[in-house]
Design a protein around this motif. Structure first.
Motif, PDB file in Angstrom:
ATOM      1  N   LEU A  34     -23.441  38.366  35.285  1.00 10.04           N
ATOM      2  CA  LEU A  34     -24.296  37.229  34.938  1.00 10.04           C
ATOM      3  C   LEU A  34     -24.389  36.173  36.039  1.00 10.04           C
ATOM      4  N   LEU A  35     -23.617  36.335  37.096  1.00  8.71           N
ATOM      5  CA  LEU A  35     -23.618  35.340  38.170  1.00  8.71           C
ATOM      6  C   LEU A  35     -24.514  35.793  39.313  1.00  8.71           C
ATOM      7  N   ASN A  36     -25.146  34.821  39.975  1.00 14.09           N
ATOM      8  CA  ASN A  36     -25.978  35.171  41.124  1.00 14.09           C
ATOM      9  C   ASN A  36     -25.095  35.268  42.374  1.00 14.09           C
ATOM     10  N   ASP A  37     -25.696  35.617  43.504  1.00 17.18           N
ATOM     11  CA  ASP A  37     -24.927  35.855  44.727  1.00 17.18           C
ATOM     12  C   ASP A  37     -24.164  34.613  45.183  1.00 17.18           C
ATOM     13  N   GLN A  39     -23.071  32.107  43.368  1.00 15.40           N
ATOM     14  CA  GLN A  39     -21.977  31.835  42.432  1.00 15.40           C
ATOM     15  C   GLN A  39     -20.840  32.834  42.627  1.00 15.40           C
ATOM     16  N   LEU A  40     -21.186  34.089  42.892  1.00 13.85           N
ATOM     17  CA  LEU A  40     -20.156  35.092  43.155  1.00 13.85           C
ATOM     18  C   LEU A  40     -19.396  34.769  44.434  1.00 13.85           C
ATOM     19  N   THR A  41     -20.114  34.349  45.465  1.00 17.68           N
ATOM     20  CA  THR A  41     -19.475  33.981  46.727  1.00 17.68           C
ATOM     21  C   THR A  41     -18.529  32.806  46.530  1.00 17.68           C
ATOM     22  N   ALA A  42     -18.968  31.800  45.771  1.00 16.20           N
ATOM     23  CA  ALA A  42     -18.127  30.632  45.512  1.00 16.20           C
ATOM     24  C   ALA A  42     -16.882  31.018  44.713  1.00 16.20           C
ATOM     25  N   MET A  43     -17.050  31.906  43.732  1.00 15.67           N
ATOM     26  CA  MET A  43     -15.912  32.342  42.923  1.00 15.67           C
ATOM     27  C   MET A  43     -14.920  33.136  43.771  1.00 15.67           C
ATOM     28  N   ALA A  84     -22.241  27.863  36.529  1.00 13.60           N
ATOM     29  CA  ALA A  84     -23.428  28.697  36.319  1.00 13.60           C
ATOM     30  C   ALA A  84     -24.194  28.258  35.076  1.00 13.60           C
ATOM     31  N   LEU A  85     -23.468  27.861  34.033  1.00  7.50           N
ATOM     32  CA  LEU A  85     -24.118  27.410  32.800  1.00  7.50           C
ATOM     33  C   LEU A  85     -24.869  26.101  33.035  1.00  7.50           C
ATOM     34  N   ASN A  86     -24.308  25.206  33.830  1.00  6.86           N
ATOM     35  CA  ASN A  86     -25.008  23.964  34.170  1.00  6.86           C
ATOM     36  C   ASN A  86     -26.289  24.247  34.947  1.00  6.86           C
ATOM     37  N   GLU A  87     -26.203  25.155  35.912  1.00 10.61           N
ATOM     38  CA  GLU A  87     -27.397  25.510  36.686  1.00 10.61           C
ATOM     39  C   GLU A  87     -28.445  26.178  35.803  1.00 10.61           C
ATOM     40  N   ALA A  88     -27.995  27.046  34.919  1.00  9.02           N
ATOM     41  CA  ALA A  88     -28.923  27.751  34.033  1.00  9.02           C
ATOM     42  C   ALA A  88     -29.616  26.773  33.090  1.00  9.02           C
TER      43      ALA A  88
END
Length: 174
Positions: A34-37, A39-43, A84-88
């Motif tokens: 469910l995460l974009n690229d 967000q995945l990089t940050a995680m 991610a939820l805030n961005e969504a």
């Protein structure tokens, strides 16, 4: 399986975030799906930072771990999902407006294609309008003549509604 758009992603993010906070096991592929690229990089960067922190500073108790700033992988996933939820949430309004715009464009396209075809077939303008509105009803869209249709009710649903109305009337009389 169709690709998820932002209107679905926000709901799924909330479900996964609830599961994570409740301590339920979630597969890594589900977390990453469910995460974009970005967000995945940050995680991944946050987890790499935690691993470096753990190599440099050793802790023997939970209190020392917290004081040193150690986080579990679950904590990092929760933080990534909250971001991610805030961005969504911010993007969701635009996504719904686009869906509405696309539906209106589809409605107009269907109407004018049907109307034009009926006129080319030699139908009268009133008949052509009715045909075009009928095609809108078949497509599940709002009619342009303003008439309401209840095409989504099946024959059984209509019968059940009639029986419920009759029961309500009987109860009112008693």
């Amino acid at each position: 399986m169709p690709k998820l758009d932002i209107t679905h992603i926000a709901e799924r993010l909330q479900e996964r975030l609830t599961d994570l906070k409740a301590g339920r096991e979630i597969a890594a592929r589900e977390i990453r799906a469910l995460l974009n690229d970005e967000q995945l990089t940050a995680m991944d960067a946050a987890w790499a930072e935690q691993q470096e922190l753990r190599k440099k500073k050793k802790a023997r108790t939970k209190e020392v771990e917290l004081a040193l700033g150690w986080k579990t992988k679950r904590d990092i996933h929760i933080k990534a999902y909250e971001n991610a939820l805030n961005e969504a949430g911010d993007l969701q309004v635009g996504a719904w407006q686009k869906k509405l715009s696309d539906a209106e464009i589809r409605q107009v396209r269907i109407y004018f294609e049907s109307y034009g075809k009926a006129i080319d077939d030699g139908k009268a303008p009133n008949v052509a309008k009715n045909i075009a509105n009928n095609d809108l009803t078949r497509a599940g869209l709002k009619r342009l003549d303003g008439k309401e249709t209840v095409s989504w009710l099946s024959k059984r649903d209509k019968e059940v509604n009639e029986m419920e109305d009759a029961l309500r009337e009987m109860l009112k009389k008693k």
